[in-house]
Enzyme design. Structure first.
Site, short mmCIF file in Angstrom:
data_model
loop_
_atom_site.label_atom_id
_atom_site.label_comp_id
_atom_site.label_asym_id
_atom_site.label_seq_id
_atom_site.Cartn_x
_atom_site.Cartn_y
_atom_site.Cartn_z
N HIS A 266 5.00 -2.21 -1.47
CA HIS A 266 5.65 -2.60 -2.86
C HIS A 266 4.30 -2.41 -3.94
CE1 HIS A 266 7.92 -4.69 -5.67
NE2 HIS A 266 7.79 -6.04 -5.09
N HIS A 307 10.84 6.40 -3.37
CA HIS A 307 11.32 4.85 -3.74
C HIS A 307 12.73 4.55 -3.25
CE1 HIS A 307 12.43 1.96 -6.97
NE2 HIS A 307 11.06 1.79 -7.07
N ASP A 365 3.43 3.79 -9.09
CA ASP A 365 2.12 3.39 -8.52
C ASP A 365 1.07 4.61 -8.38
OD1 ASP A 365 2.48 0.46 -8.70
OD2 ASP A 365 3.29 0.39 -6.76
#
Ligand code: CMC
Length: 430
Positions: A266, A307, A365
């Site tokens: 995450h 994802h 990210d």
């Protein structure tokens, strides 16, 4: 069968009709809540691959088309025209503010930036090298020890004060954690500054000399916070909702969300991406690491790729990728080996059959850490920065969950796979 019902027949032939709920956009959801009562079975969906846990007005994602809307507004438009404070207002209060409402909100957030001095003492107790996420979770959890007079979850005014405190104090707590790691004195907030300028000065100013705030750095942070602000029922937000569903105080629920965010699958992925790029070292090693990521017997994954929801592209990644160029150029970072390596890795992975077939694209990210690094923010602080941005999403979801009159405690079922009932064996007989 009514038009909106879904018919289900059990192996024994019992038939029930399940209601189908439609949202304003997106796929329908089958209401399985009476399944257990009527058929004695429950749905089994580890990781919640096809399970909706709530109704929500806040954020919409279309993972196939790469769409992300906050209260209906495309994230691209908000990123181009809005500010994190305005987006926070939008997420919390459902509409864009008027100029007066925005100014009032901004002033309120400014007035809550200081920490109770007693709270600063916590930092004296942590080891100098404590991870800032550990400190963030602990200190946010401890806020419930300071504000028990305004923690009635059923009081809308208390819920408002909580929202303002979380948004305003998280940067101060984050900066205090960073200063402890650096061995530098804590820097107090300066309320004449914008949200991100203030954070930068609390992170990087020292009492010994003036600190000039780079406007590009403040702009980049603001953009990253907008992009991180909410992402519907992700792991940390679902954690906040779940913890909050017991009626616990909201600071404890947010502390639970911070802990969930920390994991490398995450929010911890931004830190993991930079560590991975360091490990890869240079472009000649890329194919070796891509092969490792594809090897089923190797736990290594390309961090910042893939994802649960986005299966074509992550719209946040597209915006951040552009921001990377701008930040690195404006900070005059001509030497950008990490970014160059990231671009090369992206190029190789996007051409690789494994990543193409599994729809694995760079996520938010993959790039955010490169910007944080360019701004001088250390790797261990990356997920903390994510937490600051996401705190408003957590808060908006907690408020929505707690004010739902039909809300009940979150309590999933399980498929028990342990031993069936057996008798206790005395210790001398084992
Ligand atoms: N590298 C290599 N293989 C991967 C990767 C990756 N980064 N991500 C997924 N896969 C493979 C996985 O092995 C699986 O293969 P198979 O079907 O053969 O078993 C398939 O792709 C589907 O993966 P999954 O783990 O079942 O998918 P998921 O939806 O449960 O997990 C994810 C999504 C983000 C946790 C995962 O893609 C991942 O671990 N990515 C790396 C960590 C990361 O970048 N996380 C940040 C997510 S974005 C920000 C946020 O939400 O906080």
């Amino acid at each position: 069968m009514s038009k909106d019902a879904f018919r289900l027949t059990s192996p024994s032939g019992t038939e029930i009709e399940l209601q189908v709920h439609s949202g304003s956009v997106g796929p329908d959801g089958i209401d399985v809540s009476k399944l257990y009562k009527e058929l004695g079975v429950f749905t089994y969906d580890p990781g919640f691959m096809a399970t909706g846990s709530c109704e929500s007005d806040i954020t919409f994602i279309d993972g196939e088309k790469g769409i992300l809307l906050y209260r209906g507004y495309p994230v691209e438009q908000l990123a181009a025209n809005s500010s994190f404070i305005e987006v926070s207002y939008l997420l919390l209060y459902a509409e864009l503010p008027t100029p007066v409402e925005l100014e009032q909100f901004r002033n309120t957030i400014r007035r809550h930036t200081m920490l109770n001095e007693g709270m600063l003492n916590f930092f004296k107790g942590f080891r100098y090298d404590a991870h800032p996420m550990a400190m963030l979770a602990a200190v946010v959890g401890s806020m419930s020890a300071y504000y028990h007079d305004t923690m009635d979850v059923n009081d809308p005014a208390h819920r408002d004060i909580f929202a303002h405190r979380i948004l305003a104090k998280l940067p101060t707590i984050a900066a205090a954690a960073y200063k402890l790691n650096c061995g530098q004195p804590f820097i107090y907030p300066r309320n004449e500054l914008s949200y991100c300028e203030n954070l930068l000065q609390m992170l990087f100013a020292v009492p010994a000399e003036p600190y000039d705030i780079d406007p590009i750095a403040a702009e980049a942070l603001d953009l990253l916070f907008i992009l991180h602000a909410d992402h519907e029922q992700n792991c940390s937000t679902s954690t906040v909702r779940m913890a909050g569903s017991s009626g616990t105080n909201p600071y404890s629920a947010i502390a639970a969300g911070i802990s969930a965010l920390w994991g490398p699958a995450h929010g911890g992925a931004n830190e993991a991406v930079l560590n991975m790029l360091k490990e890869i070292g240079d472009a000649s090693q890329i194919s070796k690491y891509v092969d490792k990521a594809k090897d089923k017997n190797d736990p290594f994954r390309l961090m910042g790729f893939g994802h649960r929801v986005y299966k074509n592209f992550d719209p946040r990644a597209t915006i951040i990728r552009e921001m990377c160029h701008k930040v690195l150029k404006s900070l005059d970072r001509t030497d950008t080996p990490m970014f160059d390596l990231a671009l090369k890795l992206e190029e190789v992975a996007l051409k690789d059959d494994y990543f193409v077939e599994k729809n694995l694209y760079p996520n938010v990210d993959f790039y955010s850490g490169i910007i944080y690094r360019a701004l001088g923010i250390p790797t261990s602080m990356f997920t903390v920065m994510f937490a600051i941005g996401r705190s408003v999403g957590w808060t908006a979801h907690w408020r929505e969950m707690i004010s739902d009159p039909n809300g009940r405690i979150s309590r999933p079922r399980q498929l028990y796979t342990g031993p069936s009932q057996r008798d206790y064996i005395a210790i001398d007989k084992r």
